[in-house]
Design an enzyme around this catalytic site. Structure first.
Site, PDB file in Angstrom:
ATOM      1  N   GLU A   1      82.226  71.803  -3.578  1.00 56.29           N
ATOM      2  CA  GLU A   1      82.496  71.348  -2.220  1.00 56.29           C
ATOM      3  C   GLU A   1      82.902  69.891  -2.302  1.00 56.29           C
ATOM      4  O   GLU A   1      82.181  69.071  -2.880  1.00 56.29           O
ATOM      5  CB  GLU A   1      81.284  71.494  -1.304  1.00 56.29           C
ATOM      6  CG  GLU A   1      81.593  71.059   0.129  1.00 56.29           C
ATOM      7  CD  GLU A   1      80.394  71.106   1.072  1.00 56.29           C
ATOM      8  OE1 GLU A   1      80.609  70.935   2.284  1.00 56.29           O
ATOM      9  OE2 GLU A   1      79.253  71.300   0.590  1.00 56.29           O
TER      10      GLU A   1
ATOM     11  N   ASP B   1      87.619  64.486   6.873  1.00 57.77           N
ATOM     12  CA  ASP B   1      88.178  63.406   7.699  1.00 57.77           C
ATOM     13  C   ASP B   1      89.605  63.773   8.097  1.00 57.77           C
ATOM     14  O   ASP B   1      90.441  64.041   7.230  1.00 57.77           O
ATOM     15  CB  ASP B   1      88.179  62.107   6.888  1.00 57.77           C
ATOM     16  CG  ASP B   1      88.489  60.876   7.724  1.00 57.77           C
ATOM     17  OD1 ASP B   1      89.230  60.998   8.721  1.00 57.77           O
ATOM     18  OD2 ASP B   1      87.996  59.787   7.373  1.00 57.77           O
TER      19      ASP B   1
ATOM     20  N   TYR C   1      77.824  69.444  10.750  1.00 62.50           N
ATOM     21  CA  TYR C   1      78.845  69.244  11.781  1.00 62.50           C
ATOM     22  C   TYR C   1      79.154  70.538  12.520  1.00 62.50           C
ATOM     23  O   TYR C   1      79.374  70.536  13.727  1.00 62.50           O
ATOM     24  CB  TYR C   1      80.132  68.693  11.162  1.00 62.50           C
ATOM     25  CG  TYR C   1      80.082  67.222  10.844  1.00 62.50           C
ATOM     26  CD1 TYR C   1      79.890  66.271  11.847  1.00 62.50           C
ATOM     27  CD2 TYR C   1      80.227  66.767   9.546  1.00 62.50           C
ATOM     28  CE1 TYR C   1      79.853  64.916  11.548  1.00 62.50           C
ATOM     29  CE2 TYR C   1      80.184  65.415   9.232  1.00 62.50           C
ATOM     30  CZ  TYR C   1      79.994  64.502  10.242  1.00 62.50           C
ATOM     31  OH  TYR C   1      79.951  63.158   9.945  1.00 62.50           O
TER      32      TYR C   1
END
Length: 217
Positions: A43, A120, A197
């Site tokens: 990851e 991002d 998230y």
């Protein structure tokens, strides 16, 4: 968002046996480090580690490596690993490094799958090359994935998601599956493990986008 520096992060990571300090020295030898020939999945941008730790717990026959650029963020994953819930895991390692260096750390075909979760978005057009799903980064992933190796990408940012699908197609990858609403797609949501998230955004009613892309050759 400005990251809060945690002074003890560097010393804690240096002392932890599951944080690999010179990952480039393991290139082509990661299976030996794990002590088995199980598939290795990584990851990139693992954050505080919720997703990868739970993946490692759910799939003991797969080896996982979490890559995180910021030591103060990686510290939180290490602290979670050392908690009672995860302290018996043996199929996970962590690396503090920049994603641009994956080709220096892993040998061709050494990684079977790459997870990109809530990366991002780098919203300004001039920063598009920095997005982890840009063609520039896809070319880096091609250095470490075999033919048929896969990328799984999740985000709540639909604009970034559309950009990613275009980049994947233009780079000659096969877009195997995708959805704009993961949690209402029974097929793709089966066995889904959520990130921090993902839990936060979905609790607000934000749909989660997911795609699976396959390296053709």
């Amino acid at each position: 968002m400005r990251l809060r520096n945690i002074p003890r992060a560097e010393s804690t990571l240096q002392a932890h046996e599951l944080v690999i300090k010179h990952p480039e020295e393991q290139k082509g030898k990661w299976c030996s480090l794990f002590g088995n020939s199980n598939p290795i999945e990584i990851e990139i941008g693992m954050g505080k580690g919720q997703f990868l730790l739970n993946m490692a717990k759910a799939h003991p026959d797969i080896n996982y490596i979490g890559i995180e650029r910021y030591s103060s963020v990686l510290l939180r994953a290490v602290e979670r690993l050392d908690s009672e819930e995860f302290q018996d895991l043996h199929n996970i390692r962590f690396v503090c490094m920049d994603a641009r260096d994956v080709g220096e750390v892993f040998a061709p075909g050494e990684i079977s799958r790459i997870y990109l979760n809530f990366s991002d978005p780098w919203p300004k057009a001039r920063h598009a090359r920095r997005r982890l799903t840009s063609r520039e980064f896809l070319s880096r992933y091609e250095q470490v994935l075999p033919s048929g190796g896969k990328i799984e990408f999740k985000t709540d940012n639909t604009e970034l998601f559309r950009f990613s699908m275009e980049e994947i197609t233009e780079a000659g990858w096969h877009l195997e599956k995708y959805t704009y609403d993961l949690h209402h797609n029974d097929e793709m949501n089966a066995g889904n493990i959520m990130t921090e998230y993902e839990e936060k955004f979905s609790s607000r009613g934000n749909p989660i986008n997911k795609l699976i892309a396959v390296r053709k050759n």
